[in-house]
Design an enzyme around this catalytic site. Structure first.
Site, PDB file in Angstrom:
ATOM      1  N   HIS A 147       4.621  -8.650  -4.670  1.00  0.00           N
ATOM      2  CA  HIS A 147       3.313  -8.960  -4.068  1.00  0.00           C
ATOM      3  C   HIS A 147       2.878 -10.399  -4.319  1.00  0.00           C
ATOM      4  CE1 HIS A 147       1.961  -4.802  -3.066  1.00  0.00           C
ATOM      5  NE2 HIS A 147       2.830  -4.480  -4.018  1.00  0.00           N
TER       6      HIS A 147
ATOM      7  N   CYS B 208       6.223  -5.226   0.194  1.00  0.00           N
ATOM      8  CA  CYS B 208       6.295  -3.904  -0.433  1.00  0.00           C
ATOM      9  C   CYS B 208       6.271  -2.791   0.622  1.00  0.00           C
ATOM     10  CB  CYS B 208       5.196  -3.784  -1.482  1.00  0.00           C
ATOM     11  SG  CYS B 208       5.577  -2.543  -2.714  1.00  0.00           S
TER      12      CYS B 208
ATOM     13  N   GLY C 171       0.867  -1.174   0.000  1.00  0.00           N
ATOM     14  CA  GLY C 171       0.000   0.000   0.000  1.00  0.00           C
ATOM     15  C   GLY C 171       0.897   1.215   0.000  1.00  0.00           C
TER      16      GLY C 171
ATOM     17  N   ARG D  73       5.257  -0.107  -7.916  1.00  0.00           N
ATOM     18  CA  ARG D  73       5.979   1.028  -7.300  1.00  0.00           C
ATOM     19  C   ARG D  73       6.809   0.525  -6.112  1.00  0.00           C
ATOM     20  NH1 ARG D  73       2.683   4.819  -5.147  1.00  0.00           N
ATOM     21  NH2 ARG D  73       4.358   6.334  -5.332  1.00  0.00           N
TER      22      ARG D  73
ATOM     23  N   GLU E 256       0.721 -11.988  -2.768  1.00  0.00           N
ATOM     24  CA  GLU E 256      -0.724 -12.090  -2.521  1.00  0.00           C
ATOM     25  C   GLU E 256      -1.547 -11.716  -3.755  1.00  0.00           C
ATOM     26  OE1 GLU E 256       1.174  -9.664  -1.728  1.00  0.00           O
ATOM     27  OE2 GLU E 256       0.084  -7.765  -1.824  1.00  0.00           O
TER      28      GLU E 256
ATOM     29  N   SER F 155       3.423   3.216   2.429  1.00  0.00           N
ATOM     30  CA  SER F 155       4.080   3.100   3.735  1.00  0.00           C
ATOM     31  C   SER F 155       3.908   4.359   4.582  1.00  0.00           C
ATOM     32  CB  SER F 155       5.570   2.785   3.557  1.00  0.00           C
ATOM     33  OG  SER F 155       6.181   3.753   2.731  1.00  0.00           O
TER      34      SER F 155
ATOM     35  N   ARG G 264      12.680   3.515  -1.437  1.00  0.00           N
ATOM     36  CA  ARG G 264      11.268   3.531  -1.846  1.00  0.00           C
ATOM     37  C   ARG G 264      11.137   3.870  -3.321  1.00  0.00           C
ATOM     38  NH1 ARG G 264       7.633   7.658   0.898  1.00  0.00           N
ATOM     39  NH2 ARG G 264       6.090   6.489  -0.264  1.00  0.00           N
TER      40      ARG G 264
HETATM   41  N1  GLN Z   1       5.409   2.934  -3.154  1.00  0.00           N
HETATM   42  C1  GLN Z   1       4.851   2.451  -1.928  1.00  0.00           C
HETATM   43  C2  GLN Z   1       5.543   3.060  -0.709  1.00  0.00           C
HETATM   44  O1  GLN Z   1       6.527   3.684  -0.847  1.00  0.00           O
HETATM   45  C3  GLN Z   1       4.906   0.948  -1.853  1.00  0.00           C
HETATM   46  C4  GLN Z   1       4.090   0.342  -2.971  1.00  0.00           C
HETATM   47  C5  GLN Z   1       3.425  -0.947  -2.646  1.00  0.00           C
HETATM   48  O2  GLN Z   1       3.282  -1.331  -1.481  1.00  0.00           O
HETATM   49  N2  GLN Z   1       2.952  -1.605  -3.667  1.00  0.00           N
HETATM   50  O3  GLN Z   1       5.109   2.880   0.376  1.00  0.00           O
END
Ligand code: GLN
Length: 190
Positions: free
Chosen positions: A169, A79, A47, A134, A171, A49, A106
């Site tokens: 991921h 992630c 998600g 990402r 999941e 962070s 990140r």
């Molecule tokens: N870019 C998100 C972050 O920096 C991480 C992306 C993800 O969890 N798919 O938190």
């Protein structure tokens, strides 16, 4: 056997589905009172962070979770979850739980190729269909950290004792082997 899944935001329902397919019970953690001692492991999903870290702090969950993980509670971060567990974030002044001896970057793949799929060789698991969104990567790791997979020469999956992280991921695929691996870890079998 019960796994707690942090469910503030992001891909938490997909983790619950994966564990359900393995016959493992999960519950969602959103508030301080949802986090108690009976968990055999916790999942920190993908998600954002920054958002998850902020909500964890506001709910007074950051400190109790840090203490529990330091004391041996098994934790699986994907992630954004990997970022939350990291000791250091090289391109961000924040650090959250800081329990895992890794420095991470990140959004490490930039905007152009922000999301992609790749088959990776994951140690102890085998060939795995990795979905990156990402994603961060692990820039450096302490001596107690075992790197489990690399992409383009950068570490993207690792384990340190009872902590397991992937920059991708699992999941979001039908492949349950990494969830099964964490279940074994949480059972204290590996
Ligand atoms: N870019 C998100 C972050 O920096 C991480 C992306 C993800 O969890 N798919 O938190």
């Amino acid at each position: 056997m019960k796994i707690g899944i942090f469910a503030f935001q992001g891909a938490f329902a997909e983790h619950a589905r994966a564990f359900a397919e393995l016959g493992v019970q999960t519950t969602e953690i959103r508030r301080r009172e949802h986090f108690h001692q009976s968990f055999d492991g916790v999942v920190l999903p993908g998600g954002e962070s920054t958002v998850q870290g902020k909500l964890m702090r506001e709910e007074n969950l950051l400190e109790p979770l840090r203490r529990a993980v330091q004391e041996g509670l098994p934790a699986f971060g994907t992630c954004a979850g990997l970022i939350l567990l990291a000791k250091k974030i090289s391109n961000d002044g924040n650090a959250y739980l800081g329990t895992m001896d890794i420095t991470v970057k990140r959004n490490a793949y930039g905007r152009q190729i922000g999301s992609f799929r790749s088959e990776l060789e994951v140690k102890e698991i085998g060939n795995f269909p990795a979905v990156f969104i990402r994603a961060p990567y692990i820039e450096s790791a302490g001596k107690d950290v075992k790197i489990l997979a690399e992409y383009g020469g950068k570490a993207v999956a690792a384990r340190q004792a009872h902590m397991l992280v992937t920059a991708f991921h699992p999941e979001l695929t039908d492949d349950l082997r990494i969830h099964a691996y964490f279940t074994e870890l949480a059972r204290g079998r590996i």
